[in-house]
Design a protein around this motif. Structure first.
Motif, PDB file in Angstrom:
ATOM      1  N   GLY A  36     -50.165  33.773  26.013  1.00  0.00           N
ATOM      2  CA  GLY A  36     -49.894  34.055  24.615  1.00  0.00           C
ATOM      3  C   GLY A  36     -51.131  34.359  23.789  1.00  0.00           C
ATOM      4  N   SER A  37     -52.276  34.484  24.449  1.00  0.00           N
ATOM      5  CA  SER A  37     -53.496  34.778  23.684  1.00  0.00           C
ATOM      6  C   SER A  37     -53.516  36.240  23.239  1.00  0.00           C
ATOM      7  CB  SER A  37     -54.745  34.434  24.501  1.00  0.00           C
ATOM      8  OG  SER A  37     -54.787  35.180  25.693  1.00  0.00           O
ATOM      9  N   GLY A  38     -52.900  37.106  24.010  1.00  0.00           N
ATOM     10  CA  GLY A  38     -52.860  38.508  23.603  1.00  0.00           C
ATOM     11  C   GLY A  38     -53.379  39.479  24.647  1.00  0.00           C
ATOM     12  N   LYS A  39     -53.409  39.039  25.909  1.00  0.00           N
ATOM     13  CA  LYS A  39     -53.907  39.911  26.972  1.00  0.00           C
ATOM     14  C   LYS A  39     -53.049  41.177  27.093  1.00  0.00           C
ATOM     15  CE  LYS A  39     -53.466  36.612  30.034  1.00  0.00           C
ATOM     16  NZ  LYS A  39     -52.977  35.584  29.081  1.00  0.00           N
ATOM     17  N   ALA A  75     -53.382  51.450  35.906  1.00  0.00           N
ATOM     18  CA  ALA A  75     -52.769  50.304  36.558  1.00  0.00           C
ATOM     19  C   ALA A  75     -52.841  49.093  35.643  1.00  0.00           C
ATOM     20  CB  ALA A  75     -53.480  50.010  37.879  1.00  0.00           C
ATOM     21  N   HIS A  76     -51.788  48.294  35.663  1.00  0.00           N
ATOM     22  CA  HIS A  76     -51.731  47.064  34.869  1.00  0.00           C
ATOM     23  C   HIS A  76     -51.281  45.945  35.795  1.00  0.00           C
ATOM     24  CE1 HIS A  76     -49.606  44.690  31.413  1.00  0.00           C
ATOM     25  NE2 HIS A  76     -50.690  44.095  31.833  1.00  0.00           N
ATOM     26  N   LEU A  77     -52.184  45.023  36.069  1.00  0.00           N
ATOM     27  CA  LEU A  77     -51.872  43.921  36.977  1.00  0.00           C
ATOM     28  C   LEU A  77     -51.843  42.601  36.225  1.00  0.00           C
ATOM     29  CD1 LEU A  77     -53.887  46.039  38.716  1.00  0.00           C
ATOM     30  CD2 LEU A  77     -53.184  44.444  40.480  1.00  0.00           C
ATOM     31  N   ASP A  78     -51.012  41.690  36.738  1.00  0.00           N
ATOM     32  CA  ASP A  78     -50.971  40.329  36.209  1.00  0.00           C
ATOM     33  C   ASP A  78     -50.936  39.399  37.420  1.00  0.00           C
ATOM     34  OD1 ASP A  78     -50.310  37.817  35.209  1.00  0.00           O
ATOM     35  OD2 ASP A  78     -49.149  38.662  33.553  1.00  0.00           O
ATOM     36  N   LEU A  79     -52.036  38.713  37.657  1.00  0.00           N
ATOM     37  CA  LEU A  79     -52.168  37.912  38.877  1.00  0.00           C
ATOM     38  C   LEU A  79     -51.763  36.461  38.662  1.00  0.00           C
ATOM     39  CD1 LEU A  79     -55.564  39.356  40.213  1.00  0.00           C
ATOM     40  CD2 LEU A  79     -53.231  40.219  40.495  1.00  0.00           C
ATOM     41  N   TYR A  80     -51.038  36.189  37.566  1.00  0.00           N
ATOM     42  CA  TYR A  80     -50.703  34.815  37.192  1.00  0.00           C
ATOM     43  C   TYR A  80     -50.113  34.011  38.354  1.00  0.00           C
ATOM     44  CZ  TYR A  80     -48.816  30.905  34.518  1.00  0.00           C
ATOM     45  OH  TYR A  80     -48.527  29.656  34.049  1.00  0.00           O
ATOM     46  N   ARG A  81     -49.228  34.643  39.117  1.00  0.00           N
ATOM     47  CA  ARG A  81     -48.538  33.892  40.165  1.00  0.00           C
ATOM     48  C   ARG A  81     -49.289  33.836  41.490  1.00  0.00           C
ATOM     49  NH1 ARG A  81     -45.822  36.676  37.378  1.00  0.00           N
ATOM     50  NH2 ARG A  81     -46.000  38.335  38.889  1.00  0.00           N
ATOM     51  N   GLU A 106     -54.809  41.176  34.205  1.00  0.00           N
ATOM     52  CA  GLU A 106     -54.626  39.885  33.530  1.00  0.00           C
ATOM     53  C   GLU A 106     -54.730  38.768  34.564  1.00  0.00           C
ATOM     54  OE1 GLU A 106     -51.443  39.548  30.610  1.00  0.00           O
ATOM     55  OE2 GLU A 106     -51.124  41.711  30.710  1.00  0.00           O
ATOM     56  N   TRP A 107     -55.200  37.615  34.155  1.00  0.00           N
ATOM     57  CA  TRP A 107     -55.422  36.467  35.050  1.00  0.00           C
ATOM     58  C   TRP A 107     -56.286  36.837  36.243  1.00  0.00           C
ATOM     59  CZ3 TRP A 107     -54.450  31.847  33.155  1.00  0.00           C
ATOM     60  CH2 TRP A 107     -53.491  31.734  32.143  1.00  0.00           C
ATOM     61  N   PRO A 108     -57.422  37.492  36.015  1.00  0.00           N
ATOM     62  CA  PRO A 108     -58.255  37.910  37.153  1.00  0.00           C
ATOM     63  C   PRO A 108     -58.764  36.729  37.969  1.00  0.00           C
ATOM     64  CG  PRO A 108     -59.477  38.119  35.097  1.00  0.00           C
ATOM     65  CD  PRO A 108     -58.040  37.823  34.728  1.00  0.00           C
ATOM     66  N   ALA A 127     -65.392  42.806  31.108  1.00  0.00           N
ATOM     67  CA  ALA A 127     -64.620  41.564  31.150  1.00  0.00           C
ATOM     68  C   ALA A 127     -64.275  41.190  29.714  1.00  0.00           C
ATOM     69  CB  ALA A 127     -65.425  40.460  31.828  1.00  0.00           C
ATOM     70  N   VAL A 128     -62.989  41.030  29.470  1.00  0.00           N
ATOM     71  CA  VAL A 128     -62.500  40.705  28.136  1.00  0.00           C
ATOM     72  C   VAL A 128     -61.983  39.269  28.158  1.00  0.00           C
ATOM     73  CG1 VAL A 128     -60.798  41.313  26.356  1.00  0.00           C
ATOM     74  CG2 VAL A 128     -61.847  43.113  27.775  1.00  0.00           C
ATOM     75  N   VAL A 129     -62.361  38.487  27.163  1.00  0.00           N
ATOM     76  CA  VAL A 129     -61.824  37.129  27.022  1.00  0.00           C
ATOM     77  C   VAL A 129     -61.209  37.021  25.631  1.00  0.00           C
ATOM     78  CG1 VAL A 129     -62.336  34.661  27.014  1.00  0.00           C
ATOM     79  CG2 VAL A 129     -63.581  36.188  28.567  1.00  0.00           C
TER      80      VAL A 129
END
Ligand code: ADP
Ligand code: MG
Length: 146
Positions: A36-39, A75-81, A106-108, A127-129
């Motif tokens: 929920g930070s806004g990635k 490409a848009h990746l989300d490695l959360y899982r 996201e979640w690199p 790298a964005v935080v």
């Protein structure tokens, strides 16, 4: 490092768009921050600037999505899982992190030593935080790769 305070999603989208304008094929942008930070919001702005017309949502049921931008694939990746690429089959991200595509991850940190897995012609460009400051306020930090 540049840091910016944003006071709403539009400003975070604009920050993504600004970064996107300097990207080239093969560039990978890591986007970190709590849930929920806004990635995804940041990536949405970046994708719009790259001419992706499809709506950008979190890739919840897959690791990533590949969009068509005006200047090439995005490409848009989300490695959360993921629990780390080491536990996964090799080459899992190869379809997304290609020399002809710009990629946002996201979640690199869930990808472990992601940089070690990159093919020739693919590099971490930034790298964005994003830090949640309460309400609609966020701090968006953009760094060159370490
Ligand atoms: P993440 O991908 O990090 O989990 P999202 O981008 O999906 O986060 O969600 C961020 C949420 O916070 C959205 O609902 C967005 O509208 C809201 N929001 C409020 N203020 C901001 C801001 N300044 N920047 C980014 N998102 C914001
Ligand atoms: Mg997200």
């Amino acid at each position: 490092m540049t840091a910016e305070l944003t006071e709403g999603p539009e400003a975070t989208e604009a920050a993504g768009a600004r970064l996107a304008l300097g990207l080239e094929p093969g560039d990978v942008v890591l986007v970190s921050g709590e849930l929920g930070s806004g990635k995804t919001t940041f990536v949405r702005g970046a994708c719009a600037a790259l001419g992706v017309s499809r709506p950008i949502a979190s890739p919840t049921f897959s690791l990533g999505r590949l969009h068509r931008g005006e200047r090439g694939p995005v490409a848009h990746l989300d490695l959360y899982r993921l629990e780390g690429l080491a536990a996964e089959e090799p080459g899992l991200l190869d379809d997304y992190l290609t020399p002809d595509a710009v990629a946002f991850v996201e979640w690199p940190e869930r990808g472990g030593a992601l940089e070690l897995e990159l093919a020739d012609g693919v590099r971490i460009a930034a790298a964005v935080v994003i830090r949640h400051l309460g309400g609609d306020r966020r701090r968006v930090e953009v760094s060159a790769p370490t």
